[in-house]
Design a protein around this motif. Structure first.
Motif, PDB file in Angstrom:
ATOM      1  N   ILE A   1       0.843  -1.202   0.000  1.00 19.70           N
ATOM      2  CA  ILE A   1       0.000   0.000   0.000  1.00 19.70           C
ATOM      3  C   ILE A   1       0.877   1.252   0.000  1.00 19.70           C
ATOM      4  O   ILE A   1       0.645   2.187  -0.761  1.00 19.70           O
ATOM      5  N   VAL A   2       1.909   1.215   0.855  1.00 10.29           N
ATOM      6  CA  VAL A   2       2.834   2.352   0.905  1.00 10.29           C
ATOM      7  C   VAL A   2       3.454   2.572  -0.485  1.00 10.29           C
ATOM      8  O   VAL A   2       3.502   3.691  -0.990  1.00 10.29           O
TER       9      VAL A   2
ATOM     10  N   GLY B   1      -7.416   6.104  -3.026  1.00  8.44           N
ATOM     11  CA  GLY B   1      -6.553   6.337  -1.871  1.00  8.44           C
ATOM     12  C   GLY B   1      -7.294   6.053  -0.574  1.00  8.44           C
ATOM     13  O   GLY B   1      -6.767   5.408   0.319  1.00  8.44           O
ATOM     14  N   LEU B   2      -8.514   6.505  -0.502  1.00  4.28           N
ATOM     15  CA  LEU B   2      -9.285   6.295   0.717  1.00  4.28           C
ATOM     16  C   LEU B   2      -9.510   4.813   0.973  1.00  4.28           C
ATOM     17  O   LEU B   2      -9.426   4.345   2.097  1.00  4.28           O
TER      18      LEU B   2
ATOM     19  N   GLU C   1      -3.583  18.543  -1.587  1.00  6.37           N
ATOM     20  CA  GLU C   1      -3.375  18.908  -2.997  1.00  6.37           C
ATOM     21  C   GLU C   1      -4.718  19.127  -3.686  1.00  6.37           C
ATOM     22  O   GLU C   1      -4.893  20.061  -4.456  1.00  6.37           O
ATOM     23  N   ARG C   2      -5.636  18.234  -3.372  1.00 11.67           N
ATOM     24  CA  ARG C   2      -6.976  18.360  -3.943  1.00 11.67           C
ATOM     25  C   ARG C   2      -7.596  19.696  -3.539  1.00 11.67           C
ATOM     26  O   ARG C   2      -8.157  20.419  -4.335  1.00 11.67           O
TER      27      ARG C   2
ATOM     28  N   PHE D   1       0.642  10.344   2.979  1.00 14.51           N
ATOM     29  CA  PHE D   1       0.361  10.393   1.547  1.00 14.51           C
ATOM     30  C   PHE D   1      -1.055  10.911   1.312  1.00 14.51           C
ATOM     31  O   PHE D   1      -1.297  11.757   0.460  1.00 14.51           O
ATOM     32  N   MET D   2      -1.967  10.382   2.116  1.00 10.59           N
ATOM     33  CA  MET D   2      -3.365  10.732   1.932  1.00 10.59           C
ATOM     34  C   MET D   2      -3.582  12.203   2.286  1.00 10.59           C
ATOM     35  O   MET D   2      -4.309  12.906   1.591  1.00 10.59           O
TER      36      MET D   2
ATOM     37  N   GLU E   1      -0.345  11.273  -9.082  1.00 11.15           N
ATOM     38  CA  GLU E   1      -1.424  12.045  -8.477  1.00 11.15           C
ATOM     39  C   GLU E   1      -2.373  11.040  -7.856  1.00 11.15           C
ATOM     40  O   GLU E   1      -2.889  10.160  -8.536  1.00 11.15           O
ATOM     41  N   VAL E   2      -2.530  11.135  -6.566  1.00 10.89           N
ATOM     42  CA  VAL E   2      -3.323  10.132  -5.879  1.00 10.89           C
ATOM     43  C   VAL E   2      -4.800  10.340  -6.171  1.00 10.89           C
ATOM     44  O   VAL E   2      -5.337  11.437  -6.011  1.00 10.89           O
ATOM     45  N   ASP E   3      -5.407   9.254  -6.637  1.00 13.92           N
ATOM     46  CA  ASP E   3      -6.846   9.286  -6.817  1.00 13.92           C
ATOM     47  C   ASP E   3      -7.472   9.181  -5.435  1.00 13.92           C
ATOM     48  O   ASP E   3      -7.249   8.209  -4.713  1.00 13.92           O
ATOM     49  N   VAL E   4      -8.211  10.199  -5.070  1.00 12.46           N
ATOM     50  CA  VAL E   4      -8.674  10.283  -3.689  1.00 12.46           C
ATOM     51  C   VAL E   4      -9.568   9.104  -3.307  1.00 12.46           C
ATOM     52  O   VAL E   4      -9.427   8.513  -2.243  1.00 12.46           O
TER      53      VAL E   4
ATOM     54  N   GLN F   1       3.211   6.710   6.899  1.00  9.22           N
ATOM     55  CA  GLN F   1       3.389   6.996   5.479  1.00  9.22           C
ATOM     56  C   GLN F   1       2.053   7.080   4.755  1.00  9.22           C
ATOM     57  O   GLN F   1       1.792   8.024   4.025  1.00  9.22           O
ATOM     58  N   ILE F   2       1.227   6.067   5.009  1.00  3.79           N
ATOM     59  CA  ILE F   2      -0.054   6.021   4.306  1.00  3.79           C
ATOM     60  C   ILE F   2      -0.878   7.266   4.616  1.00  3.79           C
ATOM     61  O   ILE F   2      -1.400   7.932   3.724  1.00  3.79           O
TER      62      ILE F   2
ATOM     63  N   PHE G   1       1.134   4.165  -2.946  1.00  9.09           N
ATOM     64  CA  PHE G   1       1.077   5.620  -2.783  1.00  9.09           C
ATOM     65  C   PHE G   1       2.303   6.289  -3.386  1.00  9.09           C
ATOM     66  O   PHE G   1       2.204   7.331  -4.024  1.00  9.09           O
ATOM     67  N   GLU G   2       3.446   5.622  -3.166  1.00  6.07           N
ATOM     68  CA  GLU G   2       4.686   6.204  -3.680  1.00  6.07           C
ATOM     69  C   GLU G   2       4.667   6.285  -5.201  1.00  6.07           C
ATOM     70  O   GLU G   2       5.221   7.197  -5.803  1.00  6.07           O
TER      71      GLU G   2
ATOM     72  N   ALA H   1      -2.304  14.179  -0.455  1.00  3.23           N
ATOM     73  CA  ALA H   1      -3.205  14.066  -1.603  1.00  3.23           C
ATOM     74  C   ALA H   1      -4.441  14.937  -1.408  1.00  3.23           C
ATOM     75  O   ALA H   1      -4.859  15.665  -2.307  1.00  3.23           O
TER      76      ALA H   1
END
Lengths: 70, 497
Positions: A18-19, A33-34, B366-367, B359-360, A27-30, B355-356, A22-23, B363
């Protein structure tokens, strides 16, 4: 503990995945990501349960242990 | 329980084990032999009823066991010579009796090897005092000989451990040797160095041979002595991560420990463990010699699971440690090795969590920024539209105002116009009047008729006024205009100036 067949090694591995996920994201899809965060949070929780203090089991086996070799 | 029978069974087991080259518990466990000695099964069914004996074991050893059990019954073995007053013993019975007595005289004897006869399964040799005349016949099973890891040569000084025994067919007494050890640090050191070099040449110490200690080990096979601080140190330093420790008590001191250790390692070879741990406190080369035993070292090197050795030592690292997959020198250190990946796991989880979430968080922020940015842009766009509106509105307003002003101006102009017109017209009229008056005057002044009154006349011919003599000829009739009328006259003579 181990009867739940919870595998700490696998869980740690999954957490790491998972880490890494993210790395890798530029661009993280929210939404996605959630989902990952939710999964990660559960893994962390389970791992912590497993890593909480658990008494060691000690068993003496092979009682005679071939001690009387004479 | 029939102790004699048990001893017989054990002796038989030892021989079988030696013949097969396996640890004696592989033939039968003590418990099984004890049960046989207890219940004395006389046939297959009875024997099979004993726990630990199944078809395979029965097929292999059943007949032999039954013979031993059945033979021990009819002939009451003499336990004391006095028990048989008057009745002579057979030679066999006497030798059996002696051997039973002799088997109690387990001993360690020291001397030097003086002659040797190596056979297929057994080595006959004699041991004599280094500085005396005593000599004793000895034998050692090939298996035990190999196990000792010592090469006999004539003159080798050794300590033998075993029992005296009379060989029935020859009546010869031999010292049945179960284990051999070298004497003195010097000899041990030499043997150690030789074996170390040999194993090293075979590549047994190479790093690439070593297996990784598995992550998060849980099932631990433990071999050490039950007594002493070592096992205590190990267990107390082990983290509480739910380790499942299977422990086999073993001797760890001196040469005598070899057989024990081998059988313990062997025991774990088919057990479900993640890692095998062998620990012992520090000691001299002599007390650690079991851990320099070639057979044991090779078994450890070939063990099918990773092995951790935590054996204290002085100068020379035990060879068992050198071939192990991981070597440390204290039981506590072994515990730390086992703890390591668990502690790391705790750390990894914390880190992973951080980390997780980070990152969130990034993110999301940023959003938020993107949204804010978009909002800003929209706001600016709208604002600029409204600004334009305002501008247009204002300029429109301004235009209106100027239009209004202009109209007011025009209106005012219009209002003022008649007056101006009037004034100007008056001027014009007045001027015209004046002009007329002066013109009148001029006209009065310049009227030719006025000149006629003054006596001047105007001569005309054919309508034209005569100003020059050239306009007339002699004889021509001209009209002469005077004040009160005219008359005709004829030109008589022309006088030019």
């Amino acid at each position: 503990m181990s009867d739940k067949k919870f595998n700490l090694k696998d869980s740690l591995h999954r957490l790491n995945e998972i880490v890494e996920w993210f790395e890798e994201q530029k661009e993280v899809d929210v939404e996605a990501g959630l989902e990952k965060v939710k999964e990660g949070a559960k893994l962390v929780k389970d791992c912590k349960v497993r890593l909480a203090e658990i008494e060691n089991e000690f068993e003496k086996v092979k009682e005679e242990a071939d001690k009387d070799s004479e | 329980m029939d102790n004699d029978l048990l001893q017989k069974l054990k002796a038989w087991r030892q021989n079988r084990a030696n013949l097969e080259g396996v640890a004696s518990f592989r033939v039968f466990a003590n418990k099984v032999l004890e049960n046989i000695a207890e219940f004395k099964p006389s046939n297959k069914a009875q024997l099979m009823a004993i726990k630990g004996i199944r078809d395979r074991k029965f097929a292999k050893y059943g007949e032999e066991i039954l013979v031993i059990v059945n033979n021990s019954k009819p002939e009451p073995l003499a336990t004391s010579l006095d028990a048989q007053p008057g009745k002579p013993l057979s030679v066999s019975a006497y030798i059996d009796f002696l051997n039973r007595q002799l088997s109690k005289w387990h001993a360690r004897i020291q001397g030097e090897v003086s002659s040797m006869d190596i056979r297929e399964r057994v080595i006959y040799f004699s041991l004599k005092d280094s500085d005396g005349e005593g000599v004793i016949n000895c034998l050692i099973w090939k298996n035990d000989y190999k196990l000792s890891g010592i090469e006999f040569e004539v003159g080798t000084e050794v300590i033998l451990e075993g029992i005296p025994d009379i060989y029935k067919p020859s009546g010869r007494l031999s010292f049945k040797t179960s284990s051999v050890e070298l004497i003195g640090e010097g000899a041990l050191k030499k043997a150690y160095d030789q074996l170390k070099k040999k194993l090293d040449n075979e590549g047994l110490f190479l790093e690439e041979r070593k297996r990784k200690i598995p992550e998060l080990p849980q099932k631990i096979g433990l071999i050490t002595s039950e007594t002493g601080a070592v096992i205590h140190d190990f267990l107390t330093n082990l983290g509480k991560y739910g380790f499942q420790i299977k422990f086999v008590d073993s001797r760890v001191e001196g040469q005598a420990a070899v057989r024990n250790l081998i059988s313990a390692v062997d025991y774990f070879s088919d057990k479900d463990i993640d890692v095998l741990v062998i620990i012992r406190g520090g000691g001299s080369l002599e007390s650690l010699q079991a851990f320099n035993n070639e057979t044991l070292v090779r078994i450890i090197a070939d063990f099918n699971k990773p092995v951790i050795c935590g054996i204290g030592h002085e100068k020379d690292v035990p060879l068992a440690s050198l071939v192990a997959d991981k070597m440390v020198s204290t039981p506590t250190a072994v515990a730390h090795v086992l703890n390591a990946s668990w502690q790391e796991a705790v750390h990894k989880i914390e880190l992973g969590k951080e980390q997780i979430f980070n990152f969130m968080r990034v993110a999301l922020s940023e959003r938020r920024e993107t949204v804010n940015h978009a909002l800003n842009i929209i706001e600016r766009r709208f604002k600029s539209i409204f600004d334009n509106f305002t501008q247009v509105e204002e300029s429109l307003k301004r235009s209106f105002v100027s239009l209004q002003l202009r109209m007011i101006d025009i209106a005012r102009t219009l209002v003022e116009c008649p007056r101006t017109l009037y004034t100007q017209m008056s001027h014009v009229l007045a001027k015209a009047n004046q002009d007329v008056v002066s013109l009148e005057k001029l006209m009065v002044t310049y009227n030719p008729e006025r000149q006629l009154k003054l006596g001047y006349s105007i001569v005309r011919s054919g309508g034209a006024v005569i100003r020059k003599t050239s306009q007339v000829r002699q004889g021509q009739t001209v009209d002469v205009l005077v004040e009160d009328g005219s008359f005709e006259s004829e030109v008589k003579k022309i006088n030019k100036k």
